[in-house]
Write a protein that holds these residues in place. Structure first.
Motif, PDB file in Angstrom:
ATOM      1  N   ALA A 196       0.824  -1.201   0.000  1.00 24.74           N
ATOM      2  CA  ALA A 196       0.000   0.000   0.000  1.00 24.74           C
ATOM      3  C   ALA A 196       0.863   1.259   0.000  1.00 24.74           C
ATOM      4  O   ALA A 196       0.550   2.242  -0.678  1.00 24.74           O
ATOM      5  CB  ALA A 196      -0.923  -0.001   1.214  1.00 24.74           C
ATOM      6  N   ALA A 197       1.974   1.224   0.742  1.00 27.18           N
ATOM      7  CA  ALA A 197       2.878   2.372   0.778  1.00 27.18           C
ATOM      8  C   ALA A 197       3.532   2.600  -0.577  1.00 27.18           C
ATOM      9  O   ALA A 197       3.716   3.742  -1.009  1.00 27.18           O
ATOM     10  CB  ALA A 197       3.940   2.165   1.857  1.00 27.18           C
ATOM     11  N   LEU A 198       3.877   1.530  -1.257  1.00 21.00           N
ATOM     12  CA  LEU A 198       4.441   1.663  -2.607  1.00 21.00           C
ATOM     13  C   LEU A 198       3.433   2.300  -3.554  1.00 21.00           C
ATOM     14  O   LEU A 198       3.778   3.161  -4.371  1.00 21.00           O
ATOM     15  CB  LEU A 198       4.865   0.300  -3.153  1.00 21.00           C
ATOM     16  CG  LEU A 198       6.153  -0.317  -2.633  1.00 21.00           C
ATOM     17  CD1 LEU A 198       6.393  -1.652  -3.320  1.00 21.00           C
ATOM     18  CD2 LEU A 198       7.345   0.614  -2.859  1.00 21.00           C
ATOM     19  N   ALA A 199       2.193   1.882  -3.443  1.00 23.83           N
ATOM     20  CA  ALA A 199       1.154   2.430  -4.313  1.00 23.83           C
ATOM     21  C   ALA A 199       0.965   3.925  -4.068  1.00 23.83           C
ATOM     22  O   ALA A 199       0.753   4.704  -5.008  1.00 23.83           O
ATOM     23  CB  ALA A 199      -0.157   1.687  -4.091  1.00 23.83           C
ATOM     24  N   ASN A 200       1.070   4.347  -2.814  1.00 24.03           N
ATOM     25  CA  ASN A 200       0.885   5.759  -2.480  1.00 24.03           C
ATOM     26  C   ASN A 200       2.125   6.604  -2.729  1.00 24.03           C
ATOM     27  O   ASN A 200       2.022   7.801  -3.006  1.00 24.03           O
ATOM     28  CB  ASN A 200       0.456   5.911  -1.018  1.00 24.03           C
ATOM     29  CG  ASN A 200      -0.981   5.494  -0.801  1.00 24.03           C
ATOM     30  OD1 ASN A 200      -1.805   5.560  -1.709  1.00 24.03           O
ATOM     31  ND2 ASN A 200      -1.298   5.053   0.413  1.00 24.03           N
ATOM     32  N   GLY A 201       3.293   5.977  -2.607  1.00 25.66           N
ATOM     33  CA  GLY A 201       4.533   6.737  -2.734  1.00 25.66           C
ATOM     34  C   GLY A 201       5.061   6.868  -4.146  1.00 25.66           C
ATOM     35  O   GLY A 201       5.884   7.724  -4.422  1.00 25.66           O
ATOM     36  N   GLY A 202       4.603   6.012  -5.042  1.00 28.54           N
ATOM     37  CA  GLY A 202       5.094   6.064  -6.409  1.00 28.54           C
ATOM     38  C   GLY A 202       6.332   5.219  -6.595  1.00 28.54           C
ATOM     39  O   GLY A 202       6.705   4.434  -5.704  1.00 28.54           O
ATOM     40  N   PRO A 203       7.008   5.333  -7.725  1.00 28.41           N
ATOM     41  CA  PRO A 203       8.150   4.473  -8.055  1.00 28.41           C
ATOM     42  C   PRO A 203       9.224   4.479  -6.956  1.00 28.41           C
ATOM     43  O   PRO A 203       9.545   5.524  -6.394  1.00 28.41           O
ATOM     44  CB  PRO A 203       8.690   5.082  -9.345  1.00 28.41           C
ATOM     45  CG  PRO A 203       7.521   5.765  -9.960  1.00 28.41           C
ATOM     46  CD  PRO A 203       6.715   6.295  -8.796  1.00 28.41           C
ATOM     47  N   TYR A 204       9.722   3.286  -6.666  1.00 24.41           N
ATOM     48  CA  TYR A 204      10.732   3.110  -5.637  1.00 24.41           C
ATOM     49  C   TYR A 204      11.690   2.025  -6.119  1.00 24.41           C
ATOM     50  O   TYR A 204      11.263   0.883  -6.345  1.00 24.41           O
ATOM     51  CB  TYR A 204      10.066   2.729  -4.315  1.00 24.41           C
ATOM     52  CG  TYR A 204      11.014   2.453  -3.160  1.00 24.41           C
ATOM     53  CD1 TYR A 204      11.869   3.438  -2.686  1.00 24.41           C
ATOM     54  CD2 TYR A 204      11.029   1.209  -2.533  1.00 24.41           C
ATOM     55  CE1 TYR A 204      12.713   3.201  -1.619  1.00 24.41           C
ATOM     56  CE2 TYR A 204      11.871   0.967  -1.464  1.00 24.41           C
ATOM     57  CZ  TYR A 204      12.714   1.956  -1.009  1.00 24.41           C
ATOM     58  OH  TYR A 204      13.562   1.707   0.043  1.00 24.41           O
TER      59      TYR A 204
END
Length: 207
Positions: A196-204
């Motif tokens: 969920a954090a990846l989805a909200n934070g964008g590319p990582y």
């Protein structure tokens, strides 16, 4: 509502993940790195004079430094994902909460600089990698004794340790020869809050 000033491919991804784990509401304000220098943009200095990320704003406060933000969010959530009750586990929790930035990140940053220097940095590569290998070997041994860094339960110490170990996998030789660390990385990446954090934070780049 907590505002997270989030820089792409940075340590601030941990703050988004922790907020998801704690189920605290937040808003993300994203910033991109300068494509030449890879530094944070000047806009962040409008939030804090140092212009670094992560930064959070909450209840009229601006809070900087990942470890300080983590401790603030622990208090904000009533101690969720804080230190276990066992005394030895408490000490492990405190150690890894500060070890991630205080001991693990400096040689990782040194290796990043050395690699960017090209041929000029070549003499320093082996010594810096040697320092990192000592850390990775020790951490591999630590996770041979327990599932998580502070004991048998997932805590904020694991959140803090994620970035240096993800970065180590990306650029510092962490691979199958250290199976306990790789297993730990795979387990944190499988957590719903992480996704969920990846989805909200964008590319990582390091997940």
């Amino acid at each position: 509502m907590i505002i997270v000033h989030h820089l792409e491919n940075s340590r601030s991804q941990r703050i988004l993940w922790l907020l998801e784990e704690l189920e605290l509401p937040y808003e993300v304000r994203r910033y991109e790195r300068d494509r030449k220098s890879m530094m944070a943009p000047p806009e962040l200095r409008k939030v804090h004079p140092l212009g670094k990320s992560p930064l959070i704003e909450d209840q009229g406060r601006v809070i900087a430094e990942t470890g300080a933000i983590v401790e603030y969010l622990m208090e904000r959530s009533g101690g969720l994902l804080g230190p276990p009750a066992n005394r030895d586990a408490v000490l492990q929790y405190r150690h890894f909460l500060h070890y991630a930035e205080g001991s693990m990140m400096p040689p990782l940053l040194a290796l990043l600089v050395v690699n960017r220097l090209g041929i000029l940095g070549r003499p320093a590569r082996a010594p810096v990698q040697g320092m990192l290998d000592k850390h990775l070997d020790w951490l591999e041994t630590e996770l041979s004794e327990r599932d998580w860094f502070a004991g048998d339960e997932f805590t904020a110490a694991d959140v803090m340790m994620s970035f240096p170990l993800e970065a180590s996998r990306h650029r510092a030789g962490l691979g199958p020869s250290r199976p306990n660390l790789i297993d730990w990385l795979e387990r944190i990446h499988a957590r719903p809050a992480y996704a969920a954090a990846l989805a909200n934070g964008g590319p990582y780049a390091y997940a």
